[in-house]
Design a protein around this motif. Structure first.
Motif, mmCIF file in Angstrom:
data_model
loop_
_atom_site.group_PDB
_atom_site.id
_atom_site.type_symbol
_atom_site.label_atom_id
_atom_site.label_comp_id
_atom_site.label_asym_id
_atom_site.label_seq_id
_atom_site.Cartn_x
_atom_site.Cartn_y
_atom_site.Cartn_z
ATOM 1 N N GLN A 57 17.691 26.501 -145.240
ATOM 2 C CA GLN A 57 16.654 26.959 -143.845
ATOM 3 C C GLN A 57 15.694 26.092 -143.790
ATOM 4 O O GLN A 57 15.426 25.470 -142.726
ATOM 5 C CB GLN A 57 16.491 28.479 -143.961
ATOM 6 C CG GLN A 57 17.534 29.484 -143.491
ATOM 7 C CD GLN A 57 17.125 30.943 -143.489
ATOM 8 O OE1 GLN A 57 16.257 31.346 -143.971
ATOM 9 N NE2 GLN A 57 17.961 31.568 -142.761
ATOM 10 N N SER A 61 15.313 23.383 -140.932
ATOM 11 C CA SER A 61 14.210 23.355 -139.865
ATOM 12 C C SER A 61 13.221 22.030 -140.163
ATOM 13 O O SER A 61 12.843 21.402 -138.956
ATOM 14 C CB SER A 61 13.258 24.515 -140.485
ATOM 15 O OG SER A 61 13.806 25.621 -140.286
ATOM 16 N N ARG A 64 15.295 19.138 -137.916
ATOM 17 C CA ARG A 64 14.879 19.602 -136.422
ATOM 18 C C ARG A 64 13.800 19.144 -136.007
ATOM 19 O O ARG A 64 13.424 18.703 -134.852
ATOM 20 C CB ARG A 64 15.203 21.138 -136.028
ATOM 21 C CG ARG A 64 16.989 21.527 -136.283
ATOM 22 C CD ARG A 64 17.319 22.711 -135.596
ATOM 23 N NE ARG A 64 18.792 23.083 -135.960
ATOM 24 C CZ ARG A 64 19.683 22.660 -135.350
ATOM 25 N NH1 ARG A 64 19.490 21.578 -134.433
ATOM 26 N NH2 ARG A 64 20.724 23.079 -135.770
ATOM 27 N N ARG A 65 12.777 19.588 -136.838
ATOM 28 C CA ARG A 65 11.290 19.115 -136.642
ATOM 29 C C ARG A 65 11.140 17.614 -136.597
ATOM 30 O O ARG A 65 10.645 17.263 -135.622
ATOM 31 C CB ARG A 65 10.236 19.576 -137.744
ATOM 32 C CG ARG A 65 9.785 20.915 -137.790
ATOM 33 C CD ARG A 65 8.686 21.355 -138.349
ATOM 34 N NE ARG A 65 8.842 21.015 -139.768
ATOM 35 C CZ ARG A 65 9.264 21.610 -140.710
ATOM 36 N NH1 ARG A 65 9.596 22.764 -140.770
ATOM 37 N NH2 ARG A 65 9.568 21.251 -142.075
#
Length: 249
Positions: A57, A61, A64-65
């Motif tokens: 996860q 994340s 995507r950031r």
């Protein structure tokens, strides 16, 4: 546990993953292990994960950031070659394993994760790559055009017998589902629903994506047909020598 498989044939890529996660013997949940990143017409990436859920996860994340941050030094959508993507994800994986390990240093839980990356960038070839916890990676090869992570042994035989680079995408997808079904039947740590994605070579997007559960009719038909044909095949195997000599064939 987990089972994910990525298949590379001449016509494109097939990626499939189960969704079962387990925090303990009696804490079984459903959680998606397939993550899609695409910029239609430019690039498409599918990432599947096995291992520590907190680590995976954190990796997703972070990816995507970086995509959302125009000042990020690198991101999936800034890559020019697929090997750059694999190297970058490997670095992100190693960094986040270290962060999760700091928080869990007094526990005996493994924080490692393993990933399968499938995708294509405009001007380049499609590929499937397995990214190890150390951040290094390998390609699927023409001789073995698939990669697996997680509980791989139960679903391997059909891939070895059927899949080659000439296999059609649809046949490869059916083999992936049989491979998942064989694993689900033999190991309770792998379970429905199944996420399935197909990337057709040159389309630079996910061409088909579906989540399959117990109520998905075509999956039930595949399961039933496979079981029936396996049973029928056993009955047509050559007899033992003593069967023909004793008249018991």
């Amino acid at each position: 546990m987990t089972y994910c498989v990525g298949i590379h044939v001449d016509a494109g890529l097939v990626l499939a993953a189960d969704t079962r996660t387990s925090a303990s013997f009696d804490d079984v949940r459903t959680h998606g292990k397939m993550h899609v990143f695409e910029k239609p017409g430019e690039c498409v990436f599918v990432l599947m994960s096995a291992g520590n859920l907190a680590t995976t996860q954190a990796v997703i994340s972070a990816l995507r950031r970086d995509i959302e941050n125009p000042d990020a030094p690198f991101s999936l959508f800034k890559a020019k070659r697929l090997y750059e993507v694999a190297d970058y994800i490997g670095r992100v994986l190693v960094a986040n394993q270290a962060q999760v390990n700091k928080k869990a240093q007094h526990n005996s839980v493994s924080v490692e994760a393993t990933l399968i990356l499938g995708g294509q960038i405009a001007g380049g070839e499609a590929a499937v790559r397995l990214i190890y916890p150390l951040g290094n990676w390998i390609n699927a090869s023409p001789e073995t055009p698939y990669l697996q992570i997680g509980e791989s042994k139960y679903g391997k035989p059909i891939l070895d017998r059927i899949i080659d680079r000439d296999t059609s995408l649809e046949d490869a997808a059916r083999c992936a589902l049989v491979s998942l079904d064989s694993t689900i039947r033999s190991n309770v740590s792998v379970g429905l629903p199944i996420d399935l994605a197909i990337i057709r070579d040159g389309e630079l997007r996910v061409s088909q994506q579906v989540r399959i559960d117990e109520d998905t009719e075509f999956f039930a038909d595949i399961r039933e047909a496979w079981a029936e044909k396996l049973a029928a095949a056993v009955h047509t195997l050559p007899p033992f020598p003593w069967e023909t000599t004793t008249g018991n064939a």
